[in-house]
Motif scaffolding. Structure first.
Motif, PDB file in Angstrom:
ATOM      1  N   THR A 151       0.843  -1.196   0.000  1.00  0.00           N
ATOM      2  CA  THR A 151       0.000   0.000   0.000  1.00  0.00           C
ATOM      3  C   THR A 151       0.881   1.250   0.000  1.00  0.00           C
ATOM      4  OG1 THR A 151      -1.990   0.968   0.949  1.00  0.00           O
ATOM      5  CG2 THR A 151      -0.333   0.202   2.509  1.00  0.00           C
ATOM      6  N   TYR A 205       1.585   1.499  -9.830  1.00  0.00           N
ATOM      7  CA  TYR A 205       2.374   2.170  -8.788  1.00  0.00           C
ATOM      8  C   TYR A 205       3.850   1.906  -9.055  1.00  0.00           C
ATOM      9  CZ  TYR A 205      -1.989   2.756  -6.251  1.00  0.00           C
ATOM     10  OH  TYR A 205      -3.263   3.129  -5.885  1.00  0.00           O
ATOM     11  N   ARG A 236     -14.196   5.200   0.558  1.00  0.00           N
ATOM     12  CA  ARG A 236     -13.388   5.860  -0.482  1.00  0.00           C
ATOM     13  C   ARG A 236     -12.553   6.962   0.163  1.00  0.00           C
ATOM     14  NH1 ARG A 236     -16.242   1.885  -2.652  1.00  0.00           N
ATOM     15  NH2 ARG A 236     -16.856   2.132  -4.828  1.00  0.00           N
ATOM     16  N   ASP A 238       1.537  10.534  -3.740  1.00  0.00           N
ATOM     17  CA  ASP A 238       0.247  10.175  -3.140  1.00  0.00           C
ATOM     18  C   ASP A 238      -0.672   9.989  -4.335  1.00  0.00           C
ATOM     19  OD1 ASP A 238      -1.796   9.736  -1.387  1.00  0.00           O
ATOM     20  OD2 ASP A 238      -2.233  11.853  -1.061  1.00  0.00           O
ATOM     21  N   TRP A 253      -3.427   7.489  -6.883  1.00  0.00           N
ATOM     22  CA  TRP A 253      -4.497   6.495  -6.848  1.00  0.00           C
ATOM     23  C   TRP A 253      -4.923   6.134  -8.259  1.00  0.00           C
ATOM     24  CZ3 TRP A 253      -5.074  11.487  -4.751  1.00  0.00           C
ATOM     25  CH2 TRP A 253      -5.838  12.378  -5.502  1.00  0.00           C
ATOM     26  N   THR A 254      -5.510   4.933  -8.406  1.00  0.00           N
ATOM     27  CA  THR A 254      -5.936   4.482  -9.744  1.00  0.00           C
ATOM     28  C   THR A 254      -7.425   4.737  -9.928  1.00  0.00           C
ATOM     29  OG1 THR A 254      -6.314   2.274  -8.846  1.00  0.00           O
ATOM     30  CG2 THR A 254      -4.241   2.667  -9.994  1.00  0.00           C
TER      31      THR A 254
END
Ligand SMILES: Cc1cc2nc3c(=O)[nH]c(=O)nc-3n(C[C@H](O)[C@H](O)[C@H](O)COP(=O)(O)OP(=O)(O)OC[C@H]3O[C@@H](n4cnc5c(N)ncnc54)[C@H](O)[C@@H]3O)c2cc1C
Ligand SMILES: Cc1cc2nc3c(=O)[nH]c(=O)nc-3n(C[C@H](O)[C@H](O)[C@H](O)COP(=O)(O)O)c2cc1C
Length: 692
Positions: free
Chosen positions: A65, A106, A443, A689, A691-692
């Protein structure tokens, strides 16, 4: 009765969002038919439920993560093994294998499991089976399924060589094959399977086909969700084992109720909702502010909040109707374990109350949008009447149909409702849906405010996701959370204007009746620098700018606290939008920070406005345009780079442009440039930082 179970091994998982845990549980289930016994334990239980120093065999299932970090639950375990004081050979008794989960979107793919694998080897542990690295970007199952299928042989061989442990467990003998208690045996438990099927050595079912029954359509030339073409349509299939049902539902029709979930989550008021984009923008962007005073939530710039959102009411209604359970939807329903289930350690998922309503379960507990897992499709097969549809579902969950599953279900992001709409003769039991769906996940959203300006309020910003009908989707839909927040705040939404900052402060004093459940998650790395003299470059196109708005407010505040002679490092922001007149988020604030010198340089790229010819298209283009200054920043040990937003394209492109600059300016090779950026990450000079 308590019995000694041999052939026992430790199945350790570390999971952030539940996928590694689900895979560990699947492996444990399949152990039964292999005559093995797995002790499934979360890595957070280190030194409580297991001691790795004392184990002879372990299988790890571990995800990644953050920026290549361990899941929260695995952090302590990983930290312990990292200690330099541990002697060589510390784990020489341990034989292990590891299945790593990651995502190639990532930068540090599978960094945590790969790091653990390396460290275990350094400490003298041995592989009894090669590690696997599964990629969520292409579908975990591509690696996970063959990895599990091929695990049994080496695992059994290893156990038979005397490494298998023993454990005393209480087992209801009626539920479990005798072979499990027979240490030497590797006999599979043969389960009753449907007519026309055989089982292979992996416990998979081979389905023999009978074309006259399924009425193969000779005119189909292109495969689709519901139809296949040869060779898939004509070959035998390896189906996953039918997962044993384990949940029993009992309706209590006298009692209609809607329970509220007990949780530690805080309910906070939405105090303002601002539309940051113009009505003709491609995407609608909303900024919401929440009051956090009463909830006692505290946060720092860089932190995110997670919003607990429900599924859409209309979608839940459609599913309940399609399942023909609309009438029972608001009855109290009690969930219990089927006493005679053959599922290993069956439990009602903790996120589902044992007594509630089906509407509650479908609205708040389970993820009805996630592409149905193969286990669910396998369960659907049993409930499908039409032979052609049945065959297609068998194909989609079979080994041979893996690429059709990926192409028609996962890549199209189809939901349960899409599948049930396409396969009209499928009438599954509600319990099978509950058994094979994941938890509806909160979320996360990055805070775009700074507590030093107002500690009682937190703001966040997001695009309202619009997904059109088509490609197998039976209807258009909005993102679960962003669609919900958009509808919820419709009545208080106002457009962004020059007075927005002032009016927002006013509105904060008004108490709002709109409440949302949230929790806060601290970010370990993504923090504004404490040393004001360091040069910083922020890169955040679109909603990726969110944390930097908080960082800039924080920096402005810091500047007011220090004396005038303090050196203030250059602060650059690379921002990107489609059309400056339609979706330039936080334009006013950013211009203001520029005027006051908090922001030294604002570089705005514009991707889709044909009238704007003098600006680079994307942030990476703008970075390249500033090659000399950026090169200076890269090689200056004290300067910092922060990247936020889309992981799929932007973060990768930005990483590549930095490498390009190093290659051009310093003559580095590809590997050298890669290593340079990696060192920047290790030395905490390059933060992401994304996100997908
Ligand atoms: C640490 C972290 C911080 C984050 N911060 C922010 C933030 O500050 N702002 C922000 O906006 N988001 C942020 N996100 C992302 C955010 O959490 C949600 O994932 C996002 O808002 C979508 O949620 P949703 O429930 O509305 O969409 P979902 O219902 O989850 O739907 C999203 C899915 O729809 C798919 N999809 C989208 N468009 C289409 C299309 N046209 N066709 C087919 N499929 C499509 C996507 O591929 C995606 O899989 C962050 C994520 C993380 C992990
Ligand atoms: C916020 C976030 C950060 C992530 N960071 C990485 C990463 O740095 N490297 C990687 O390989 N995968 C990363 N992933 C992908 C996950 O490891 C992958 O989706 C995995 O299947 C999740 O498994 P889990 O549900 O057991 O945690 C990240 C996922 C999220 C949501």
């Amino acid at each position: 009765m308590p019995v000694i179970v041999k052939n026992r091994f430790l199945l350790l998982y570390g999971s952030q969002t539940g996928q590694a845990k689900a895979i560990a549980e699947e492996i444990a289930d399949r152990c039964v038919e292999q005559g093995l016994h797995a002790d499934v334990i979360c890595l957070s239980q280190t030194e409580k439920k297991f001691n790795i120093e004392r184990e002879s065999s372990a299988v790890f299932i571990l995800s990644t993560t953050g920026e290549g970090d361990p899941p929260d639950t695995a952090a302590k375990f990983v930290r312990r093994l990292k200690k330099k004081t541990l002697p060589d050979g510390y784990l020489s008794q341990l034989n292990f294998t590891i299945l790593g989960l990651g995502d190639t979107n990532y930068t540090n793919f599978c960094n945590c499991p790969k790091g653990l694998n390396q460290r275990l080897l350094e400490l003298g542990a041995h592989h009894f089976y090669p590690p696997g690295w599964a990629d969520d970007a292409v579908g975990l199952e591509v690696v996970v399924e063959p990895w599990i299928d091929n695990l049994w042989e080496p695992l059994k061989k290893h156990q038979m060589n005397g490494f298998g442990g023993e454990t005393t467990v209480t087992i209801d003998k009626t539920n479990i094959s005798e072979s499990i208690m027979d240490s030497g045996s590797d006999t599979s438990v043969i389960k009753p399977v449907e007519l026309n099927t055989n089982m292979n050595s992996n416990g998979n079912v081979i389905v023999e086909i009978d074309n006259s029954d399924i009425g193969v359509n000779q005119t189909v030339t292109v495969a689709s969700l519901t139809e296949s073409i040869p060779p898939l349509s004509t070959i035998g299939l390896n189906l996953p084992t039918l997962p044993p049902p384990y949940i029993h539902l009992q309706y209590n029709t006298d009692n209609i109720l809607f329970p509220s979930a007990a949780s530690e989550i805080k309910s906070v008021p939405i105090t303002s909702a601002t539309v940051l984009t113009s009505p003709d923008a491609v995407k609608k962007t909303l900024k919401l502010s929440i009051g956090i005073q009463d909830s006692k939530i505290t946060y720092e710039p860089g932190d995110s909040i997670s919003v607990i959102c429900p599924n859409s009411t209309e979608e839940v209604d459609s599913i309940l109707k399609r399942l023909d359970i609309s009438d029972e939807a608001d009855c109290e329903v009690n969930l219990s374990i089927i006493p005679e289930t053959t599922k290993r350690k069956p439990t009602i998922p903790l996120y589902i109350p044992e007594s509630c309503t089906l509407r509650y379960i479908f609205t708040t507990c389970i993820d009805i949008r996630e592409p149905p897992k193969k286990a669910l499709l396998r369960a659907f097969v049993e409930y499908t009447d039409n032979p052609t549809e049945k065959r297609r579902l068998q194909e989609l969950c079979s080994k041979q149909g893996a690429s059709d599953y990926a192409q028609f279900i996962r890549e199209k992001n189809l939901s349960i409702l899409d599948i049930l709409t396409a396969f009209q003769s499928c009438h599954p039991a509600v319990s099978s849906l509950i058994e094979h769906t994941s938890r509806l996940k909160p979320r996360p959203y990055s805070a775009c405010s700074a507590p030093c300006i107002n500690k009682n309020s937190l703001s966040f910003v997001f695009n309202v996701i619009e997904i059109p009908e088509g490609e197998g989707r039976c209807c258009g839909r909005q993102g679960v959370c962003t669609g919900w927040l958009d509808k919820l705040t419709e009545s208080i939404q106002r457009s962004y204007n020059k007075q927005s900052l002032e009016t927002e402060l006013e509105s904060l004093s008004l108490s709002s009746s709109i409440q949302i459940p949230i929790y806060c998650r601290n970010n370990q790395h993504f923090r504004p620098p404490t040393d004001l003299s360091r040069r910083v470059v922020f890169i955040g196109p679109g909603t990726g700018v969110a944390p930097f708005i908080g960082f800039l407010a924080h920096r402005q505040h810091q500047r007011q606290l220090v004396d005038k002679d303090t050196t203030y490092g250059d602060t650059w922001l690379f921002y990107g939008c489609r059309h400056p007149n339609k979706d330039f988020l936080f334009e006013e604030e950013l211009e203001r920070y520029k005027e006051t010198g908090v922001l030294t340089k604002l570089c705005v790229s514009v991707s889709r406005d044909p009238d704007v010819l003098d600006k680079p298209k994307y942030v990476q283009d703008y970075i390249l345009q500033e090659i000399n200054s950026i090169y200076d920043i890269l090689i200056d040990d004290t300067s910092l780079i922060y990247v936020c937003g889309d992981a799929k394209n932007m973060a990768k492109n930005v990483n590549e442009v930095f490498m390009k600059i190093l290659k051009i300016k310093k003559g580095m090779t590809d590997d050298e440039a890669k290593a340079f950026i990696m060192t920047m990450r290790l030395h905490k000079r390059y933060f992401e930082d994304v996100w997908t």
